[in-house]
Design an enzyme around this catalytic site. Structure first.
Site, PDB file in Angstrom:
ATOM      1  N   ASP A 251      13.928  74.286  70.730  1.00 56.43           N
ATOM      2  CA  ASP A 251      14.534  73.156  70.484  1.00 56.43           C
ATOM      3  C   ASP A 251      15.411  73.235  69.371  1.00 56.43           C
ATOM      4  O   ASP A 251      15.305  72.298  68.598  1.00 56.43           O
ATOM      5  CB  ASP A 251      13.543  71.899  70.619  1.00 56.43           C
TER       6      ASP A 251
ATOM      7  N   GLY B   4      11.687  60.581  66.409  1.00 55.88           N
ATOM      8  CA  GLY B   4      11.907  61.202  67.557  1.00 55.88           C
ATOM      9  C   GLY B   4      11.775  60.312  68.700  1.00 55.88           C
ATOM     10  O   GLY B   4      11.453  58.960  68.379  1.00 55.88           O
TER      11      GLY B   4
ATOM     12  N   PHE C 181       9.307  60.334  70.949  1.00 55.66           N
ATOM     13  CA  PHE C 181       7.749  59.923  71.036  1.00 55.66           C
ATOM     14  C   PHE C 181       6.918  60.088  69.609  1.00 55.66           C
ATOM     15  O   PHE C 181       5.860  60.089  69.541  1.00 55.66           O
ATOM     16  CB  PHE C 181       7.085  60.290  72.079  1.00 55.66           C
TER      17      PHE C 181
END
Ligand SMILES: Cc1ccnnc1
Length: 297
Positions: free
Chosen positions: A138, A21, A23
């Site tokens: 999310d 992703g 980070f």
């Protein structure tokens, strides 16, 4: 928080990358003592307040706290966490059937029964989280992992939700945060910086359902700004070609979720009672080719 310290390699053999992703990188790891496989999520720590790289430690600890509060068969379990110089590593239950995103890519679009079977599992999981006043914030096909194993013809793969990096407790019912979900899946109230809460997850489930049934993204524009504008204006349609053969029940289900006012939007419990979800049959539907051909003629 009782982090493990030292090198994770002491306890685990580190294998191949499973996903990455902004980070975080997820790698497959094998516990040396038991031989069991897990998914290790390496999250880069943000060292300096003003830096844009990495994630602040307290945000990572929020994800850990949420994962510890959740206990559900469709949510990945957290086994332990390591604190190293540059990263925090979450050792998670491994879901090795791949992302729903890839499952869909191989199939272009799914039958209604397959789509309903997947969405039903997502709704059952979100219904459980919302009872605890925890929002995911999310939801998208990349964050829905499929379990391995064969899928009954016309049925749906078993799924688990992963990545609770943006999830929040919404006790007050509202939680005003300048949130950064993924543009295509973000609810209009987020863009309007209105109070957001559990209802934002149901909007995202509407977007996922639209994609599973048509292979197209309802609000996607050429860039972020256009996507945001289309969401804010509720600018979507059921293109005849993309939705050829899709039932009115399915479209009614999606419209129930694309409701601008979060308080009027269907809840996860409402959705589970909808006729589109109720007619889902786990073993799939024996396809009457002749009947299908009549429709297409
Ligand atoms: C990517 C991922 C995350 C958690 N478990 N398995 C796989």
């Amino acid at each position: 928080y009782p982090y493990r310290t030292g090198a994770i390699e002491e306890d685990y053999e580190v294998g191949q990358d499973l996903g990455a992703g902004q980070f975080a990188v997820v790698k497959r790891v094998r516990h040396r003592k038991t031989g069991k496989f897990y998914a290790a999520k390496y999250i880069r720590k943000r060292k300096v307040k003003t830096s844009r790289r990495g994630v602040p430690q307290e945000e990572i600890e929020k994800e850990i706290a949420v994962l510890q509060d959740l206990d559900h068969p469709r949510i990945v379990k957290l086994r332990e966490s390591w604190n190293t110089a540059n990263e925090i590593i979450l050792v998670l239950e491994l879901v090795s059937g791949g992302e729903l995103f890839d499952y869909l890519a191989e199939r272009e679009q799914l039958t209604e029964n397959e789509a309903a079977g997947i969405i039903k599992q997502v709704l059952e999981t979100i219904s459980y989280m919302h009872e605890l006043k925890i929002a995911h914030f999310d939801l998208k096909p990349e964050n829905v992992m499929c379990l391995p194993g064969n899928v009954p013809a016309g049925g749906a793969p078993k799924i688990k939700l992963v990545d609770f990096g943006l999830s929040q407790r919404c006790d007050l019912g509202i939680e005003v945060t300048a949130m950064h979900g993924t543009p295509e899946f973000v609810a209009p109230e987020v863009l309007a910086f209105e109070p957001i809460g559990l209802e934002a997850d149901l909007w995202s489930i509407g977007v996922i359902t639209y994609i599973l049934l048509s292979g197209c993204s309802p609000f996607q524009g050429d860039d972020k700004a256009e996507t945001f504008q289309r969401i804010a204006q509720m600018d979507y349609s059921f293109d005849d070609e993309d939705f050829a053969g899709v039932s009115q029940d399915a479209k009614d289900f999606i419209e129930m979720l694309f409701t601008r006012n979060p308080l009027e939007r269907a809840t996860a419990k409402d959705c589970l009672k909808s006729s589109w979800i109720k007619r889902f049959t786990p073993e799939g539907v024996a396809i009457d080719v002749e009947a299908e051909m009549r429709v297409l003629r």
